[in-house]
Write a protein that holds these residues in place. Structure first.
Motif, mmCIF file in Angstrom:
data_model
loop_
_atom_site.group_PDB
_atom_site.id
_atom_site.type_symbol
_atom_site.label_atom_id
_atom_site.label_comp_id
_atom_site.label_asym_id
_atom_site.label_seq_id
_atom_site.Cartn_x
_atom_site.Cartn_y
_atom_site.Cartn_z
ATOM 1 N N ALA A 20 -1.245 -7.067 10.021
ATOM 2 C CA ALA A 20 -1.509 -5.880 9.214
ATOM 3 C C ALA A 20 -2.956 -5.939 8.745
ATOM 4 N N VAL A 21 -3.691 -4.836 8.893
ATOM 5 C CA VAL A 21 -5.066 -4.791 8.406
ATOM 6 C C VAL A 21 -5.110 -3.862 7.203
ATOM 7 N N LEU A 22 -5.585 -4.375 6.102
ATOM 8 C CA LEU A 22 -5.731 -3.586 4.882
ATOM 9 C C LEU A 22 -7.207 -3.477 4.535
ATOM 10 N N LEU A 23 -7.589 -2.320 4.041
ATOM 11 C CA LEU A 23 -9.008 -2.108 3.764
ATOM 12 C C LEU A 23 -9.270 -2.105 2.276
ATOM 13 N N ALA A 24 -10.397 -2.689 1.918
ATOM 14 C CA ALA A 24 -10.744 -2.763 0.507
ATOM 15 C C ALA A 24 -12.070 -2.084 0.250
ATOM 16 N N ALA A 25 -12.117 -1.291 -0.803
ATOM 17 C CA ALA A 25 -13.391 -0.760 -1.269
ATOM 18 C C ALA A 25 -14.108 -1.870 -2.044
ATOM 19 N N ALA A 26 -15.376 -1.618 -2.342
ATOM 20 C CA ALA A 26 -16.121 -2.594 -3.141
ATOM 21 C C ALA A 26 -15.333 -2.892 -4.416
ATOM 22 N N GLY A 27 -15.326 -4.153 -4.836
ATOM 23 C CA GLY A 27 -14.514 -4.548 -5.977
ATOM 24 C C GLY A 27 -13.121 -4.966 -5.539
ATOM 25 N N ALA A 28 -12.920 -5.043 -4.233
ATOM 26 C CA ALA A 28 -11.630 -5.448 -3.660
ATOM 27 C C ALA A 28 -10.482 -4.578 -4.139
ATOM 28 N N GLU A 29 -10.750 -3.281 -4.138
ATOM 29 C CA GLU A 29 -9.701 -2.327 -4.508
ATOM 30 C C GLU A 29 -8.977 -1.851 -3.264
ATOM 31 N N PHE A 30 -7.676 -1.930 -3.278
ATOM 32 C CA PHE A 30 -6.886 -1.499 -2.123
ATOM 33 C C PHE A 30 -6.163 -0.195 -2.410
ATOM 34 N N ALA A 31 -5.885 0.561 -1.353
ATOM 35 C CA ALA A 31 -5.125 1.802 -1.507
ATOM 36 C C ALA A 31 -3.658 1.472 -1.751
ATOM 37 N N ALA A 32 -2.958 2.458 -2.280
ATOM 38 C CA ALA A 32 -1.538 2.264 -2.590
ATOM 39 C C ALA A 32 -0.752 1.864 -1.345
ATOM 40 N N ALA A 33 -1.176 2.401 -0.186
ATOM 41 C CA ALA A 33 -0.466 2.117 1.067
ATOM 42 C C ALA A 33 -0.402 0.624 1.362
ATOM 43 N N ALA A 34 -1.324 -0.127 0.792
ATOM 44 C CA ALA A 34 -1.374 -1.559 1.067
ATOM 45 C C ALA A 34 -0.056 -2.242 0.716
ATOM 46 N N GLU A 35 0.593 -1.694 -0.287
ATOM 47 C CA GLU A 35 1.847 -2.336 -0.733
ATOM 48 C C GLU A 35 2.930 -2.330 0.322
ATOM 49 N N GLN A 36 2.876 -1.322 1.175
ATOM 50 C CA GLN A 36 3.843 -1.262 2.273
ATOM 51 C C GLN A 36 3.792 -2.528 3.113
ATOM 52 N N ALA A 37 2.555 -2.977 3.385
ATOM 53 C CA ALA A 37 2.385 -4.145 4.239
ATOM 54 C C ALA A 37 2.524 -5.435 3.439
ATOM 55 N N ASP A 38 2.265 -5.305 2.161
ATOM 56 C CA ASP A 38 2.150 -6.511 1.347
ATOM 57 C C ASP A 38 2.936 -6.344 0.041
ATOM 58 N N PRO A 39 4.255 -6.208 0.175
ATOM 59 C CA PRO A 39 5.046 -5.924 -1.038
ATOM 60 C C PRO A 39 4.950 -7.046 -2.069
ATOM 61 N N GLY A 40 4.760 -8.266 -1.616
ATOM 62 C CA GLY A 40 4.690 -9.377 -2.562
ATOM 63 C C GLY A 40 3.303 -9.532 -3.178
#
Ligand code: BES
Ligand code: MN
Ligand code: ZN
Length: 497
Positions: A20-40
């Motif tokens: 799974a590839v998740l993208l982070a904005a500066a400040g290591a902010e992830f989109a809500a969708a990230a939780e789908q791949a990374d529920p824990g």
């Protein structure tokens, strides 16, 4: 093995397996969708302990925790949203491709806080993946584990994006671009024993399958046309020269074509003015201009561009032989102008002189852009980050420069002028094929200009950028395919519809 990559787009998907590839904005902010791949929320913890900041193209590679359906989770930084441009998405794709390792299945969650990600951005990521995946290893029968063990042959990439429908459409065009660029890279990388003028012409003929009209002029036909400059270069090689004329007519029937002309010296030994041994092997790439023109025609046809375009490449081999042209020989070009050949290693301009004249004469194009690995001097001047741009038209030069910025195939404009032009006057003929020691890239360009009349024209000296330039996020191969994306961008921005 160059991995084959299959890319699909979807609006939403169930968490899958693989990477799974998740993208982070500066400040290591992830989109809500990230939780789908990374529920824990393993990423949250990893960010804290690793110092991952979300800066552009930084990566954080994690083994997925128990409970996740994925095997690995890769975070990639995008940096500041305000700094994002077309390169962001291409480089992101290249970076993802570089991190695949043994994982044959990838889901990219293409979403990040603050970033506008539409169809063309998504297609840009896909293009970056395809360009980075390119390898030239067809002649390697054994691949060592360290080089190959990290790769799988087939990769399936699913890109999850809200703009999936637009992305699919844009991707059809991106695929055409990728195949044009990799086609050009293949031609440049191919050694000269395998790719002479006839073999190159046969590769160009393959474009007929895409609807390109391809004519191949033989030596006899070129003699009839009076192409004494091109033929003089070819006469030292047992391999017969060819001039290939490719036409893509996607525009209105009455529209004048735009024209691209390429130097196709399949090997440049220097001829009787022979080059030193050191590095001479690189001269298998002295057809980088012709490769770019052929790759571009492939892109235009592949994406059915609404433009009439002509691509002409002069294919010769510059060799040392009892029959080879001598320093001091005087040849007559198709234009009627005579040339004193003072250095047989200044051969590219001789080939282009006849090719440019022919194109102008036969097609009266809207403009001509030629590409050539023409001089070592341009590498002294600009290194390998910019190609030299010479033009008699400010408008064309500005459009090319802008396309260069948009594609990161950068150009730097160089001067032309009568003071430089007179440096190639000759006592014995209309001109000589070298100037003095100084301004070598400029006198080469002045030479070409004597064969273009008033037609808007630009010459791109790509000696420093077509091959051997440093590898990048989107290219790991010696041959870069430089010029294909640049000129496709120029056509898109100004000459379609
Ligand atoms: N193909 C070379 C230029 C070149 C050099 C391309 C290195 C890529 C890497 C060209 O034909 C050439 O030999 N140019 C000469 C011209 C000189 C004799 C006036 C050069 O640049 O030295
Ligand atoms: Mn040369
Ligand atoms: Zn050359």
């Amino acid at each position: 093995m160059p991995s084959t990559v299959e890319i699909t787009f979807t609006r939403s998907a169930k968490p899958g397996d693989g990477l799974a590839v998740l993208l982070a904005a500066a400040g290591a902010e992830f989109a809500a969708a990230a939780e789908q791949a990374d529920p824990g929320k393993v990423i949250d913890k990893a960010v804290k302990v690793s110092g991952f900041s979300g800066k552009a193209l930084a990566t954080l590679d994690l083994i997925a925790p128990a409970g996740s359906t994925f095997d690995r989770i890769l975070a990639v930084g995008l940096g500041e949203a305000s700094a994002a441009n077309a390169q962001t998405w291409l480089k992101l794709g290249g970076t993802i491709q570089s991190q695949l390792r043994k994982t044959p299945k990838v889901t990219v969650y293409l979403d990040a806080p603050g970033f506008e990600i539409g169809g063309s951005e998504a297609a840009g990521v896909a293009l970056g993946i395809l360009l980075r995946a390119y390898r030239f290893d067809k002649y390697r029968t054994k691949k060592s584990d360290s080089e190959n063990g990290d790769e799988v042959e087939k990769v399936k990439v699913t890109i999850m994006t809200a703009a999936a429908t637009a992305a699919k459409k844009a991707f059809a065009e991106a695929e055409a671009v990728a195949s044009g660029v990799t086609f050009a890279r293949d031609l440049v990388n191919e050694p000269a024993n395998m790719l002479g003028p006839i073999e190159f012409a046969a590769r160009a003929k393959e474009l007929e399958a895409l609807g390109v009209t391809v004519e191949v002029l033989t030596e006899k036909e070129m003699k009839k046309l009076g192409m004494g400059a091109l033929l003089g270069v070819a006469q030292g090689s047992p391999r017969s020269p060819r001039l290939v004329v490719m036409r893509w007519n996607g525009g209105k029937p009455k529209d004048k074509p735009i024209a691209f002309v390429g130097k196709g010296v399949v090997f440049d030994s220097g001829g009787i003015s022979m080059k030193p041994a050191q590095g001479m092997e690189d001269m298998k790439g002295d057809m980088g201009g012709a490769a770019a023109v052929t790759g571009l025609m492939r892109v235009l046809a592949g994406r059915k561009a609404k433009v009439n375009a002509v691509g002409v490449i002069g294919l010769v081999e510059n060799m040392v032989d009892g029959n080879a042209q001598r320093p001091g020989d005087i040849v007559t070009s198709m234009s009627g102008q005579t040339i004193e050949v003072l250095n047989t290693d200044a051969e590219g301009r001789l080939v282009l002189a006849d090719a440019l004249w022919y194109v102008n004469d036969r097609f009266q194009p809207k403009f001509m852009v030629n590409l050539a690995t023409l001089t070592g001097a341009i590498m002294v001047a600009l290194g390998n980050q910019h190609a030299g741009l010479f033009s008699n038209s400010d408008e064309l030069a500005e459009r090319l420069t802008a396309a260069g910025i948009a594609t990161a195939e950068k150009l730097w404009r160089m001067p032309l002028g009568p003071e430089y032009d007179k440096l190639i006057d000759s006592k014995n003929a209309d001109m000589k094929n070298i100037g003095g020691r100084q301004g070598g890239a400029i006198t080469a360009a002045q030479f070409l200009q004597r064969f273009v009349k008033d037609t808007p024209w630009a010459h791109l000296d790509i000696a420093g950028t077509a091959m051997g330039s440093p590898s990048s996020e989107i290219n790991q191969s010696w041959g870069s395919g430089f010029g294909v994306r640049l000129l496709d961008q120029l056509v898109r921005d100004h000459y379609e519809g």
